[in-house]
Write a protein that holds these residues in place. Sequence first.
Motif, short mmCIF file in Angstrom:
data_model
loop_
_atom_site.label_atom_id
_atom_site.label_comp_id
_atom_site.label_asym_id
_atom_site.label_seq_id
_atom_site.Cartn_x
_atom_site.Cartn_y
_atom_site.Cartn_z
N GLU A 93 0.82 -1.22 0.00
CA GLU A 93 0.00 0.00 0.00
C GLU A 93 0.85 1.26 0.00
N THR A 94 2.10 1.15 0.42
CA THR A 94 2.97 2.30 0.61
C THR A 94 3.90 2.54 -0.57
N PRO A 104 13.07 -2.73 -12.27
CA PRO A 104 12.01 -2.61 -11.27
C PRO A 104 12.24 -3.56 -10.09
N CYS A 105 11.83 -3.11 -8.91
CA CYS A 105 11.78 -3.99 -7.74
C CYS A 105 10.40 -3.84 -7.12
N ASP A 106 10.05 -4.69 -6.16
CA ASP A 106 8.70 -4.67 -5.59
C ASP A 106 8.75 -5.09 -4.12
N PRO A 107 7.60 -5.14 -3.43
CA PRO A 107 7.60 -5.48 -2.00
C PRO A 107 8.29 -6.80 -1.67
N ALA A 108 8.33 -7.73 -2.61
CA ALA A 108 8.98 -9.01 -2.35
C ALA A 108 10.49 -8.86 -2.13
N ASP A 109 11.05 -7.73 -2.53
CA ASP A 109 12.48 -7.48 -2.35
C ASP A 109 12.79 -6.89 -0.96
N PHE A 110 11.78 -6.72 -0.12
CA PHE A 110 11.95 -6.13 1.21
C PHE A 110 11.60 -7.15 2.29
N ALA A 111 12.31 -7.11 3.39
CA ALA A 111 12.01 -7.94 4.55
C ALA A 111 11.33 -7.08 5.62
N TRP A 112 10.29 -7.60 6.23
CA TRP A 112 9.54 -6.88 7.25
C TRP A 112 10.20 -7.01 8.61
N PHE A 113 10.17 -5.95 9.42
CA PHE A 113 10.47 -6.06 10.84
C PHE A 113 9.61 -5.06 11.59
N GLU A 151 9.72 5.54 -4.38
CA GLU A 151 8.73 6.58 -4.12
C GLU A 151 7.66 5.96 -3.23
N LEU A 152 7.31 6.66 -2.14
CA LEU A 152 6.39 6.11 -1.15
C LEU A 152 5.15 6.97 -0.99
N PHE A 153 4.02 6.32 -0.75
CA PHE A 153 2.77 7.01 -0.40
C PHE A 153 2.67 7.00 1.12
N LEU A 154 2.59 8.18 1.75
CA LEU A 154 2.61 8.28 3.20
C LEU A 154 1.22 8.38 3.82
N GLY A 155 0.19 8.17 3.03
CA GLY A 155 -1.16 8.14 3.57
C GLY A 155 -1.91 9.43 3.36
N PRO A 156 -3.24 9.35 3.39
CA PRO A 156 -4.05 10.55 3.21
C PRO A 156 -4.00 11.42 4.46
N ALA A 157 -4.25 12.71 4.28
CA ALA A 157 -4.34 13.61 5.42
C ALA A 157 -5.57 13.23 6.26
N VAL A 158 -5.41 13.26 7.57
CA VAL A 158 -6.53 12.95 8.45
C VAL A 158 -6.69 14.08 9.46
#
Length: 199
Positions: A93-94, A104-113, A151-158
């Motif tokens: 989503e980000t 190109p790379c995608d989320p599969a190239d990142f490890a979560w912590f 490039e990242l999407f940081l979320g809508p303004a709330v």
Amino acid sequence: QISIIQEENGLFPFPAVHLCTYGNLFANTPHADRFVQSHFSERYGGNATSLSQLLSQIPDKQLDEDLTLLKLGVFARNLTDAAKQSLGASLAETLIRCEFNGAPCDPADFAWFYDFDYGNCYTFNARRDEGHVQALKVLRRPGRKYGLNIELFLGPAVDKSHFGYLQQRLSGVRLMVTNQTVQPSASWDGVDLRPGTCT
């Protein structure tokens, strides 16, 4: 006469790049909303339907305390990794755009912590992902074009009626660059990147 010779030195090792976004924790997921509503119902009374009204009446300083209590609650409840991930936005989503080595790379190239202060964080070029050893990435050529470009999407303004408001007062990304043997701590290491900028 001048001759310029460019020597190719083979492959260049690439570091681990760790990203944590502000406003990601306890924001914009059904599980996060239930988690937050449960906390405020227990602490202040009332029911979930009055949460937005309650939030608008609580001073920011008190909301800071609530945020800390919510973070402690994640650990006190011994949540699974999957449950922790569901408390914030996923990388899918980000992540708007990702390129490495000009490809190109995608989320599969990142490890979560998981980080206490930031929630979901991700590492590009991690040595391990879910216990599996990963081949480390290398650069074929030096220079900006061949590094990691994201490039990242940081979320809508709330507004203040949503708990995400508290986090988005400090919107942006925490960036850390280490070698693969270091366990990052976003609270102590790294730099802050502001939204709407190119770094």
